[in-house]
Design a protein around this motif. Sequence first.
Motif, PDB file in Angstrom:
ATOM      1  N   LEU A 325       0.831  -1.212   0.000  1.00 46.33           N
ATOM      2  CA  LEU A 325       0.000   0.000   0.000  1.00 46.33           C
ATOM      3  C   LEU A 325       0.863   1.259   0.000  1.00 46.33           C
ATOM      4  O   LEU A 325       0.617   2.214   0.740  1.00 46.33           O
ATOM      5  CB  LEU A 325      -0.933   0.015   1.213  1.00 46.33           C
ATOM      6  CG  LEU A 325      -1.867  -1.186   1.395  1.00 46.33           C
ATOM      7  CD1 LEU A 325      -2.640  -1.057   2.692  1.00 46.33           C
ATOM      8  CD2 LEU A 325      -2.808  -1.338   0.223  1.00 46.33           C
ATOM      9  N   GLN A 326       1.891   1.276  -0.848  1.00 48.81           N
ATOM     10  CA  GLN A 326       2.850   2.376  -0.823  1.00 48.81           C
ATOM     11  C   GLN A 326       2.204   3.710  -1.142  1.00 48.81           C
ATOM     12  O   GLN A 326       2.476   4.725  -0.493  1.00 48.81           O
ATOM     13  CB  GLN A 326       3.997   2.076  -1.809  1.00 48.81           C
ATOM     14  CG  GLN A 326       4.824   0.860  -1.437  1.00 48.81           C
ATOM     15  CD  GLN A 326       5.401   0.959  -0.033  1.00 48.81           C
ATOM     16  OE1 GLN A 326       5.799   2.026   0.422  1.00 48.81           O
ATOM     17  NE2 GLN A 326       5.445  -0.177   0.671  1.00 48.81           N
ATOM     18  N   LYS A 327       1.328   3.744  -2.164  1.00 50.37           N
ATOM     19  CA  LYS A 327       0.709   5.021  -2.544  1.00 50.37           C
ATOM     20  C   LYS A 327      -0.214   5.540  -1.457  1.00 50.37           C
ATOM     21  O   LYS A 327      -0.294   6.743  -1.208  1.00 50.37           O
ATOM     22  CB  LYS A 327      -0.048   4.845  -3.854  1.00 50.37           C
ATOM     23  CG  LYS A 327       0.862   4.612  -5.051  1.00 50.37           C
ATOM     24  CD  LYS A 327       0.154   4.928  -6.334  1.00 50.37           C
ATOM     25  CE  LYS A 327       1.150   4.891  -7.511  1.00 50.37           C
ATOM     26  NZ  LYS A 327       0.511   5.283  -8.775  1.00 50.37           N
ATOM     27  N   VAL A 328      -0.917   4.633  -0.792  1.00 52.54           N
ATOM     28  CA  VAL A 328      -1.801   5.047   0.298  1.00 52.54           C
ATOM     29  C   VAL A 328      -0.978   5.629   1.439  1.00 52.54           C
ATOM     30  O   VAL A 328      -1.296   6.698   1.993  1.00 52.54           O
ATOM     31  CB  VAL A 328      -2.634   3.847   0.777  1.00 52.54           C
ATOM     32  CG1 VAL A 328      -3.523   4.259   1.944  1.00 52.54           C
ATOM     33  CG2 VAL A 328      -3.473   3.294  -0.360  1.00 52.54           C
ATOM     34  N   ILE A 332      -0.950   9.595   3.048  1.00 54.30           N
ATOM     35  CA  ILE A 332      -1.166   9.881   4.468  1.00 54.30           C
ATOM     36  C   ILE A 332       0.034  10.613   5.055  1.00 54.30           C
ATOM     37  O   ILE A 332      -0.106  11.547   5.859  1.00 54.30           O
ATOM     38  CB  ILE A 332      -1.465   8.572   5.220  1.00 54.30           C
ATOM     39  CG1 ILE A 332      -2.828   8.031   4.755  1.00 54.30           C
ATOM     40  CG2 ILE A 332      -1.465   8.787   6.711  1.00 54.30           C
ATOM     41  CD1 ILE A 332      -3.173   6.674   5.288  1.00 54.30           C
ATOM     42  N   LEU A 333       1.228  10.229   4.650  1.00 54.29           N
ATOM     43  CA  LEU A 333       2.429  10.911   5.150  1.00 54.29           C
ATOM     44  C   LEU A 333       2.490  12.348   4.643  1.00 54.29           C
ATOM     45  O   LEU A 333       2.959  13.245   5.353  1.00 54.29           O
ATOM     46  CB  LEU A 333       3.678  10.139   4.724  1.00 54.29           C
ATOM     47  CG  LEU A 333       3.853   8.763   5.387  1.00 54.29           C
ATOM     48  CD1 LEU A 333       5.052   8.044   4.810  1.00 54.29           C
ATOM     49  CD2 LEU A 333       3.998   8.910   6.895  1.00 54.29           C
ATOM     50  N   GLU A 334       2.011  12.587   3.411  1.00 56.06           N
ATOM     51  CA  GLU A 334       1.935  13.971   2.917  1.00 56.06           C
ATOM     52  C   GLU A 334       1.007  14.796   3.796  1.00 56.06           C
ATOM     53  O   GLU A 334       1.290  15.959   4.122  1.00 56.06           O
ATOM     54  CB  GLU A 334       1.434  13.966   1.477  1.00 56.06           C
ATOM     55  CG  GLU A 334       2.433  13.414   0.467  1.00 56.06           C
ATOM     56  CD  GLU A 334       1.804  13.275  -0.911  1.00 56.06           C
ATOM     57  OE1 GLU A 334       0.623  13.653  -1.050  1.00 56.06           O
ATOM     58  OE2 GLU A 334       2.479  12.791  -1.829  1.00 56.06           O
ATOM     59  N   PHE A 335      -0.111  14.196   4.180  1.00 57.60           N
ATOM     60  CA  PHE A 335      -1.046  14.909   5.047  1.00 57.60           C
ATOM     61  C   PHE A 335      -0.390  15.243   6.391  1.00 57.60           C
ATOM     62  O   PHE A 335      -0.525  16.359   6.915  1.00 57.60           O
ATOM     63  CB  PHE A 335      -2.289  14.047   5.245  1.00 57.60           C
ATOM     64  CG  PHE A 335      -3.179  14.497   6.365  1.00 57.60           C
ATOM     65  CD1 PHE A 335      -3.997  15.606   6.208  1.00 57.60           C
ATOM     66  CD2 PHE A 335      -3.188  13.828   7.579  1.00 57.60           C
ATOM     67  CE1 PHE A 335      -4.800  16.032   7.240  1.00 57.60           C
ATOM     68  CE2 PHE A 335      -3.994  14.254   8.611  1.00 57.60           C
ATOM     69  CZ  PHE A 335      -4.801  15.352   8.437  1.00 57.60           C
ATOM     70  N   ILE A 336       0.352  14.281   6.950  1.00 53.81           N
ATOM     71  CA  ILE A 336       1.015  14.518   8.236  1.00 53.81           C
ATOM     72  C   ILE A 336       2.114  15.569   8.086  1.00 53.81           C
ATOM     73  O   ILE A 336       2.341  16.390   8.993  1.00 53.81           O
ATOM     74  CB  ILE A 336       1.564  13.195   8.793  1.00 53.81           C
ATOM     75  CG1 ILE A 336       0.389  12.248   9.109  1.00 53.81           C
ATOM     76  CG2 ILE A 336       2.416  13.412  10.028  1.00 53.81           C
ATOM     77  CD1 ILE A 336       0.813  10.872   9.553  1.00 53.81           C
ATOM     78  N   GLN A 348      -8.987  17.422   8.063  1.00 53.68           N
ATOM     79  CA  GLN A 348      -9.153  16.918   6.715  1.00 53.68           C
ATOM     80  C   GLN A 348     -10.174  15.782   6.687  1.00 53.68           C
ATOM     81  O   GLN A 348     -10.433  15.128   7.698  1.00 53.68           O
ATOM     82  CB  GLN A 348      -7.810  16.424   6.175  1.00 53.68           C
ATOM     83  CG  GLN A 348      -6.754  17.507   6.078  1.00 53.68           C
ATOM     84  CD  GLN A 348      -7.112  18.561   5.046  1.00 53.68           C
ATOM     85  OE1 GLN A 348      -7.495  18.219   3.932  1.00 53.68           O
ATOM     86  NE2 GLN A 348      -6.995  19.810   5.407  1.00 53.68           N
ATOM     87  N   ILE A 349     -10.731  15.552   5.504  1.00 48.88           N
ATOM     88  CA  ILE A 349     -11.692  14.474   5.318  1.00 48.88           C
ATOM     89  C   ILE A 349     -11.139  13.565   4.229  1.00 48.88           C
ATOM     90  O   ILE A 349     -11.094  13.946   3.049  1.00 48.88           O
ATOM     91  CB  ILE A 349     -13.093  14.985   4.929  1.00 48.88           C
ATOM     92  CG1 ILE A 349     -13.707  15.799   6.073  1.00 48.88           C
ATOM     93  CG2 ILE A 349     -13.992  13.826   4.597  1.00 48.88           C
ATOM     94  CD1 ILE A 349     -13.516  17.282   5.959  1.00 48.88           C
ATOM     95  N   LEU A 350     -10.667  12.394   4.616  1.00 51.94           N
ATOM     96  CA  LEU A 350     -10.148  11.407   3.679  1.00 51.94           C
ATOM     97  C   LEU A 350     -11.161  10.281   3.546  1.00 51.94           C
ATOM     98  O   LEU A 350     -11.847   9.924   4.516  1.00 51.94           O
ATOM     99  CB  LEU A 350      -8.810  10.836   4.164  1.00 51.94           C
ATOM    100  CG  LEU A 350      -7.688  11.846   4.464  1.00 51.94           C
ATOM    101  CD1 LEU A 350      -6.452  11.109   4.950  1.00 51.94           C
ATOM    102  CD2 LEU A 350      -7.366  12.676   3.235  1.00 51.94           C
ATOM    103  N   GLU A 485     -11.624  13.674   0.066  1.00 53.16           N
ATOM    104  CA  GLU A 485     -10.504  13.341  -0.816  1.00 53.16           C
ATOM    105  C   GLU A 485     -10.426  11.827  -0.900  1.00 53.16           C
ATOM    106  O   GLU A 485     -10.309  11.133   0.115  1.00 53.16           O
ATOM    107  CB  GLU A 485      -9.201  13.913  -0.271  1.00 53.16           C
ATOM    108  CG  GLU A 485      -8.019  13.587  -1.178  1.00 53.16           C
ATOM    109  CD  GLU A 485      -6.739  14.256  -0.723  1.00 53.16           C
ATOM    110  OE1 GLU A 485      -5.675  13.898  -1.241  1.00 53.16           O
ATOM    111  OE2 GLU A 485      -6.811  15.127   0.156  1.00 53.16           O
ATOM    112  N   ILE A 486     -10.497  11.304  -2.114  1.00 55.87           N
ATOM    113  CA  ILE A 486     -10.581   9.865  -2.321  1.00 55.87           C
ATOM    114  C   ILE A 486      -9.178   9.261  -2.375  1.00 55.87           C
ATOM    115  O   ILE A 486      -8.308   9.719  -3.115  1.00 55.87           O
ATOM    116  CB  ILE A 486     -11.346   9.535  -3.620  1.00 55.87           C
ATOM    117  CG1 ILE A 486     -12.702  10.250  -3.625  1.00 55.87           C
ATOM    118  CG2 ILE A 486     -11.507   8.033  -3.777  1.00 55.87           C
ATOM    119  CD1 ILE A 486     -13.592   9.881  -2.472  1.00 55.87           C
ATOM    120  N   ILE A 487      -8.962   8.222  -1.591  1.00 61.15           N
ATOM    121  CA  ILE A 487      -7.731   7.426  -1.644  1.00 61.15           C
ATOM    122  C   ILE A 487      -8.149   5.981  -1.923  1.00 61.15           C
ATOM    123  O   ILE A 487      -8.807   5.355  -1.092  1.00 61.15           O
ATOM    124  CB  ILE A 487      -6.935   7.505  -0.325  1.00 61.15           C
ATOM    125  CG1 ILE A 487      -6.526   8.946  -0.030  1.00 61.15           C
ATOM    126  CG2 ILE A 487      -5.704   6.614  -0.388  1.00 61.15           C
ATOM    127  CD1 ILE A 487      -5.765   9.111   1.277  1.00 61.15           C
TER     128      ILE A 487
END
Length: 801
Positions: A325-328, A332-336, A348-350, A485-487
């Motif tokens: 799940l590297q892209k996921v 999430i790390l970008e958000f953090i 945020q709403i993911l 935001e869709i993941i």
Amino acid sequence: MEPVTKNLPVIAMRGLNVFPRMNTSFDLERPISVHALERAMENGEEIFLVTQREIGVEQPEEKDLYEIGTVARVTQILRVSDRVLRVMMAGACRARLKRLWQREPFLQAQVELIDEPATSRHSKRTEAMLRQTYASVTEYAELAQKLPDDVYAAILSTNDPGYLADFIAQQLNLRYQDKQDILDELRPLPRLQRMNEILRREIEVTAMEQDIESKVRSRVGKIQKDFVLREQIKVLQNEIGEGGEDEELDEYREKISKAHLSEEVERKLLKDVDKLAKQPFGSAEASVLRNYLDTCMEMPWGEETKERASVDAARKILDRDHYGLQKVKERILEFIAVRQLNPEAKGQILCLVGPPGVGKTSIALSVAKAMNRKVARLSLGGVRDEADIRGHRKTYIGAMPGRIIEAISRSGSMNPLLVLDEVDKMGSDGRGDPASALLEVLDSEQNYAFRDHYLEIPVDLSRVMFIMTANTLDTIPRPLLDRMEIIEIPSYTDEEKVQIAQRHLLPKERQANGLTASSLRVDESAIRAAIALYTRESGVRSLERQLGKICRKAAMQLATSDVKRVAVTEKNIKDFLGAPRAAQEKIPEKDLVGVVNGLAWTEVGGEILPVEVGVMDGSGKVELTGNLGDVMQESCRAALSCLRQRAQELGIAPDFNKTKDIHIHFPEGAIPKDGPSAGIAIATAVLSALTGQAVHRDVAMTGEITLRGRVLAIGGLREKTMGALRAGVHTVILPKENEKDLDEIDPLVREKLRFVPVETVDAVFAEALVLPEKCTAAAHESYLPPVQESAHSALRAGEMS
């Protein structure tokens, strides 16, 4: 002596009984009863009075009437109104209903008169029964205090058992069914005995009623007394200057002052406390106010956890808890990272979207752990009421706050991470649309002052982080989807499942079943066999259950035998899991005519979807089988129309639609199939069947077709290619527009498969159909257009792959 029978008019009594030798008055209203009375008066004859079994029957039949009634004479008639007559009857004797032979315009029946049998009035048994009756009547009169003195005196002066039973039944307020029991008993002494039984029951019931009434009266008196005393205490406290506030109200005010509330909220709650002080003790409004204040005080006002916005720490936690799940993880790390640079950013709403069992909820919980936020989960699956989100008005009975406020209160923090599971499974009905109610909750421009219907005070949700989970986006309303935001979380490859099983699932199941790594060893080959032969899914839930089954079997062996260590391999896995449940998908063993490997996306991942076409001489009928949906049926028709338009170029008979019957079949008919991705597979299979040219066994294809032969883009390419690799496919034909999606495919799959992007159906035919080894140019042109020869050569050489 022969019994006497008579034909008499009948009055059906409702809830009323008439006894022999008794005078009774009652009102008549039904036309059939009034007509029966008039007939009796005209002929100067008696009338038969019998009770209905059910009061509600308007037009009684013979089955609706009791058998035993009373023959009576009319003594007086008084007209009360235009429709009601009040009559007085004198009962003569009992009679038995033999046959009701007339129902209109009044009831008339043949009745048999019953003589009263004689009774020895001086026997000891009769005397004992009379004394027992007198005692029961005396006890009832003292208890109920409803018996007039003259009636009581008449009872005590009567020594005829039969008459005494009838007289008591006539005078007491009994159910008409009990009175009918007395009327049905023809023998005097048993009749009096039955009357005694009814009297004893009435005495017990009356005593119980009086006991309940006295308890209620005592309780009400105590409440009134407490109320008066409390009010007196308040007045005395006011008089001596000690104030009238009790400890409860002081406690509420202290909690409100200590909570970190805004001026508006604090003023509102203090106003409710003052309102509670004015309520009388025990009032319903006081109970509502107490529940409301308790709920408000349970909210964690001003309490927030210190957020840990560290990308390195979050990466370690995510890598430890989840494999792949590297892209996921990157998103999430970008958000953090953003939170690390700007801690004041709004919540945020993911939305994590993916098949069941891929770890959406566990990823959300890992994010909460990584950010040091408290977490609360709430499932929205099946929620149909808007009040579940916004709460109920507190004036309703059983009112409570909505799920959002309840989750924040449960988390104990004003900046928690709320995991909203199954957001795609919400419904709507006449009570509102919960998806629309979520719009305010998830809108960062509005939720800083969210007002729950129960609390009625603004709650700041801008510091709350929301993570939604869903299996599909199709059922989520567009306005709600716009706020998230869709993941996308894709299906796991077999290699990823092996790693997840070795790193996470197997250690977890070993611990749950009391095993250690030394007592149970599961080879990698066994895990691969479990994945291939016992599970067909996108996630790992079924795999976890199968590993749990292996652990339980191993625990049984260790507990019941001298075995010290259990080893599970590919060879003995059947001993633990039984016969394989999922058949391994395989491509055909040789090139076949009219058989094409299509690719399909399902909830459990991608798989091979074979297409079989048979062509027979006929009249142009087209047969479609295989449990196809509307979209698949339209794909079949579009493929046939595309071939008819190109019949001359492809070297097939232009009138094949009139001379040939075509049967298009999708195996595994019990499985529903629908979706726009099988167009080129159907067209290739039909062309192969019409021309007799075989199709390469190791080629699979996916793409929709237009009438002009253009190949359209499809979805689910990642899952479809994994299914192709599992089945042994070497070449995958895909639409040119999906070439950009090749980067999303797993590197292992991309390494082992050859991809052929195509724009038109001619390129599909050139790649998929098997050319004869010694094919002349003319034969080549019989099914391949000259304009496609260069494309065919280039595709064969791999230049377009």
